[in-house]
Design an enzyme around this catalytic site. Structure first.
Site, PDB file in Angstrom:
ATOM      1  N   HIS A 190       0.983  -1.232   0.110  1.00  0.00           N
ATOM      2  CA  HIS A 190      -0.017   0.023   0.185  1.00  0.00           C
ATOM      3  C   HIS A 190       0.933   1.293   0.035  1.00  0.00           C
ATOM      4  O   HIS A 190       1.656   1.407   1.052  1.00  0.00           O
ATOM      5  CB  HIS A 190      -0.949  -0.022   1.169  1.00  0.00           C
ATOM      6  CG  HIS A 190      -1.877  -1.111   1.474  1.00  0.00           C
ATOM      7  ND1 HIS A 190      -3.105  -1.179   0.644  1.00  0.00           N
ATOM      8  CD2 HIS A 190      -1.638  -2.455   1.922  1.00  0.00           C
ATOM      9  CE1 HIS A 190      -3.628  -2.412   0.900  1.00  0.00           C
ATOM     10  NE2 HIS A 190      -2.756  -3.176   1.479  1.00  0.00           N
ATOM     11  N   LEU A 191       1.031   1.982  -0.999  1.00  0.00           N
ATOM     12  CA  LEU A 191       1.746   3.146  -1.214  1.00  0.00           C
ATOM     13  C   LEU A 191       1.122   4.683  -0.857  1.00  0.00           C
ATOM     14  O   LEU A 191       1.775   5.370  -0.555  1.00  0.00           O
ATOM     15  CB  LEU A 191       2.390   3.040  -2.452  1.00  0.00           C
ATOM     16  CG  LEU A 191       3.317   1.853  -2.923  1.00  0.00           C
ATOM     17  CD1 LEU A 191       3.983   2.243  -4.294  1.00  0.00           C
ATOM     18  CD2 LEU A 191       4.537   1.768  -1.591  1.00  0.00           C
TER      19      LEU A 191
ATOM     20  N   HIS B  94      -9.087 -10.433  -0.950  1.00  0.00           N
ATOM     21  CA  HIS B  94      -9.184 -10.098   0.507  1.00  0.00           C
ATOM     22  C   HIS B  94     -10.152 -11.051   1.046  1.00  0.00           C
ATOM     23  O   HIS B  94     -11.294 -10.606   1.120  1.00  0.00           O
ATOM     24  CB  HIS B  94      -9.082  -8.729   0.756  1.00  0.00           C
ATOM     25  CG  HIS B  94      -9.075  -8.327   1.993  1.00  0.00           C
ATOM     26  ND1 HIS B  94      -8.065  -7.537   2.816  1.00  0.00           N
ATOM     27  CD2 HIS B  94     -10.108  -8.559   3.223  1.00  0.00           C
ATOM     28  CE1 HIS B  94      -8.527  -7.369   3.929  1.00  0.00           C
ATOM     29  NE2 HIS B  94      -9.373  -7.961   4.278  1.00  0.00           N
TER      30      HIS B  94
ATOM     31  N   ASP C 151       2.201  -7.098   2.314  1.00  0.00           N
ATOM     32  CA  ASP C 151       0.996  -6.388   2.681  1.00  0.00           C
ATOM     33  C   ASP C 151       1.709  -4.855   3.337  1.00  0.00           C
ATOM     34  O   ASP C 151       0.980  -4.448   4.390  1.00  0.00           O
ATOM     35  CB  ASP C 151       0.113  -7.195   3.593  1.00  0.00           C
ATOM     36  CG  ASP C 151      -1.088  -6.551   3.688  1.00  0.00           C
ATOM     37  OD1 ASP C 151      -1.482  -5.516   3.005  1.00  0.00           O
ATOM     38  OD2 ASP C 151      -2.150  -6.951   4.437  1.00  0.00           O
TER      39      ASP C 151
ATOM     40  N   HIS D  85       1.028   3.471   8.261  1.00  0.00           N
ATOM     41  CA  HIS D  85       0.009   4.311   9.049  1.00  0.00           C
ATOM     42  C   HIS D  85       0.751   5.341   9.874  1.00  0.00           C
ATOM     43  O   HIS D  85       1.954   4.928  10.307  1.00  0.00           O
ATOM     44  CB  HIS D  85      -1.048   3.580   9.909  1.00  0.00           C
ATOM     45  CG  HIS D  85      -2.023   2.614   9.264  1.00  0.00           C
ATOM     46  ND1 HIS D  85      -3.090   3.235   8.599  1.00  0.00           N
ATOM     47  CD2 HIS D  85      -2.070   1.217   9.125  1.00  0.00           C
ATOM     48  CE1 HIS D  85      -3.525   2.316   7.947  1.00  0.00           C
ATOM     49  NE2 HIS D  85      -2.985   0.951   8.362  1.00  0.00           N
TER      50      HIS D  85
ATOM     51  N   PHE E 292      -5.897  -1.115  11.172  1.00  0.00           N
ATOM     52  CA  PHE E 292      -5.086  -2.178  10.559  1.00  0.00           C
ATOM     53  C   PHE E 292      -3.870  -2.003   9.862  1.00  0.00           C
ATOM     54  O   PHE E 292      -4.016  -1.227   8.949  1.00  0.00           O
ATOM     55  CB  PHE E 292      -6.120  -3.532  10.115  1.00  0.00           C
ATOM     56  CG  PHE E 292      -7.254  -3.848  10.951  1.00  0.00           C
ATOM     57  CD1 PHE E 292      -7.007  -4.934  11.846  1.00  0.00           C
ATOM     58  CD2 PHE E 292      -8.404  -3.214  10.942  1.00  0.00           C
ATOM     59  CE1 PHE E 292      -7.987  -5.454  12.480  1.00  0.00           C
ATOM     60  CE2 PHE E 292      -9.349  -3.906  11.786  1.00  0.00           C
ATOM     61  CZ  PHE E 292      -9.394  -4.923  12.468  1.00  0.00           C
ATOM     62  N   GLY E 293      -2.809  -2.737   9.966  1.00  0.00           N
ATOM     63  CA  GLY E 293      -1.857  -2.923   9.107  1.00  0.00           C
ATOM     64  C   GLY E 293      -0.374  -2.493   9.690  1.00  0.00           C
ATOM     65  O   GLY E 293      -0.357  -1.513  10.663  1.00  0.00           O
TER      66      GLY E 293
HETATM   67  O1  DOR Z   1      -4.097  -4.660   7.836  1.00  0.00           O
HETATM   68  C1  DOR Z   1      -4.396  -4.303   6.799  1.00  0.00           C
HETATM   69  N1  DOR Z   1      -4.072  -3.062   6.132  1.00  0.00           N
HETATM   70  N2  DOR Z   1      -5.012  -5.237   5.851  1.00  0.00           N
HETATM   71  C2  DOR Z   1      -5.450  -4.765   4.725  1.00  0.00           C
HETATM   72  O2  DOR Z   1      -6.221  -5.744   4.164  1.00  0.00           O
HETATM   73  C3  DOR Z   1      -5.411  -3.534   4.422  1.00  0.00           C
HETATM   74  C4  DOR Z   1      -4.119  -2.569   4.966  1.00  0.00           C
HETATM   75  C5  DOR Z   1      -4.267  -1.252   4.875  1.00  0.00           C
HETATM   76  O3  DOR Z   1      -4.658  -0.571   3.748  1.00  0.00           O
HETATM   77  O4  DOR Z   1      -4.036  -0.568   5.867  1.00  0.00           O
HETATM   78 ZN    ZN Z   2      -3.609  -5.169   1.763  1.00  0.00          ZN
END
Ligand code: DOR
Ligand code: ZN
Length: 430
Positions: free
Chosen positions: A62-63, A179, A305, A309, A323-324
């Site tokens: 994710h950029l 997903h 992945d 953030h 999440f992430g």
């Molecule tokens: O943990 C995640 N973050 N899972 C995802 O499927 C999306 C991603 C995000 O875009 O932050």
């Molecule tokens: Zn993802």
């Protein structure tokens, strides 16, 4: 410019090569691989004790550009990729605006070109605005250069829509990256449902939330054809279903991420939101199943992945945080632990991180065959180093692995015959 990689361990699973030899690069292409090649005016790179492998590909990042340039951009994400040894990345479509139209794909491609560090292959949205209601213009998206379709971050909960997506995408030879998450089983969950979630008093996401959708989409592929690639597989049951589907010859593939074989739900007891991602960290049994599936090839590849953030967003209660986690700069070190612990051979690891994603996406990458673009990663498999947040090229620092000592890292990242990273320094694209 000519480069001669001298005396490295050249690992090229496509050509079943794993031996100490030389590799010559000329005008951006691989021109010769063999023993005792003569420099003939090329710049010699001493690769003694190092691995020389086809450039790593991360098919799930994710950029954040456009829309959340405070978290990451094409530039900072490309720099993080180069630093981590990746020569190609596939950014997901869940940006703002969503990559669901020709202009958005063209913007990504032109920005990536302007940055000029790594190959960026855009993934476009399956449905307009990721709303799960109406299909994007799949033909048009394919024609401008998206290489796969995904609503990643969100499931496609409507089975009929998924059916049509598979049918349309198949007409253009594109896989759907799924997903898998059942919305009703997911609702309100923040971590894996199990003993630890009960003890910590956090709402759980059961593993069946993932596997029930994997089962559905295997059924759909069986019914209408098309190609599904399951994103970030985390659970033992999903793996069993995928193994069986592959045994039946169905066109399904999948990936996992380094955190799903490096951590478990127990690690969440610190309540640090840098351990929060979707799907969540699962049980020890799931981790063992992931490793076994990486070994036997049920899991085709490893993707990060990479989900940046901001610190403000993550520095909050576990429940409230997004999440992430980021992954581009820690992935190779974590993945090499699979080799150091005897789970994978070096050649198997190179396949999972380079050849397999390129092959399943139909991209001409992932090998060191003569005539290929000189996308090459040079790896020191034994260098011990500590992951420090101040060293990240990524704009975000949300990694649960900060402070961890890793064994092995990328020393050189070369893209189309240009060195973009050497000894941790980005050498182009400032
Ligand atoms: O943990 C995640 N973050 N899972 C995802 O499927 C999306 C991603 C995000 O875009 O932050
Ligand atoms: Zn993802």
């Amino acid at each position: 410019m000519k480069f001669l990689f001298k005396g490295g361990r050249v690992i090229d699973p496509k050509n079943k090569r794993d031996e100490r030899c030389d590799l010559l690069v000329e005008r951006g292409k691989i021109v010769q691989v063999g023993k005792h090649l003569s420099p003939n005016g090329s710049q010699v790179i001493d690769a003694d004790g190092l691995w020389v492998v086809p450039g790593l590909m991360d098919m799930h990042v994710h950029l954040r550009q456009p829309g959340r340039e405070d978290k990451e951009t094409i530039l900072t994400g490309s720099r993080a990729a180069a630093k981590g040894g990746f020569t190609s990345v596939l950014p997901m479509a869940n940006t703002d605006p969503v990559v669901d139209n020709r202009g958005a794909v063209e913007f990504l491609l032109s920005e990536a070109k302007r940055v000029g560090l790594v190959n960026v292959f855009p993934v476009a949205a399956v449905t307009k605005g990721l709303k799960g209601e109406e299909l994007s213009e799949i033909g048009e998206l394919a024609s401008v250069g998206c290489v796969a379709l995904s609503d990643d971050g969100k499931p496609i909960h409507n089975a009929k829509l998924m059916r049509h997506a598979l049918e349309y995408a198949a007409m253009f030879g594109l896989p759907i990256i799924a997903h898998e998450q059942d919305p009703s089983l997911f609702e309100g969950g923040v971590m894996h449902e199990g003993y630890t979630s009960t003890v910590l008093g956090l709402r759980g996401i059961p593993s069946v939330c993932e596997s029930i959708m994997v089962a559905r989409d295997i059924e759909l592929v069986k019914f209408v054809g098309g190609k599904v690639h399951f994103a970030h597989v985390s659970s033992e049951r999903s793996i069993e279903l995928i193994r069986e589907a592959k045994r039946q010859g169905l066109a399904v593939t999948c990936e996992t991420a380094p955190h799903y074989f490096s951590l478990t739900d127990k690690d969440i007891s610190c309540f640090d939101a840098n351990f929060k991602m979707n799907p969540p960290l699962r049980s020890e049994e799931d981790v063992e199943a992931v490793k076994k599936a990486l070994k036997d090839g049920t899991i085709d590849c490893i993707a990060t992945d990479h989900a940046p953030h901001t610190e403000q967003e993550k520095d909050t209660e576990f429940d409230a945080a997004p999440f992430g986690i980021i992954g581009l700069e820690s992935s190779l070190g974590l993945c090499l632990s699979l080799v150091h612990t005897g789970v994978l051979t070096p050649s198997e690891l190179v396949s999972r991180m380079s050849l397999a994603p390129a092959t399943l996406l139909g991209l001409p990458k992932g090998t060191l065959s003569i005539g290929m673009d000189a996308d090459i990663t040079v790896i020191d498999p034994d260098e011990t180093w500590t992951l420090r947040s101040e060293d990240f090229e990524s704009k975000s620092k949300n990694s649960p692995f900060v402070g961890r000592t890793l064994k092995g890292r990328a020393k050189i990242t070369m893209v189309s015959g240009r060195i973009v990273m050497k000894d941790g320094k980005i050498t182009k694209g400032d």
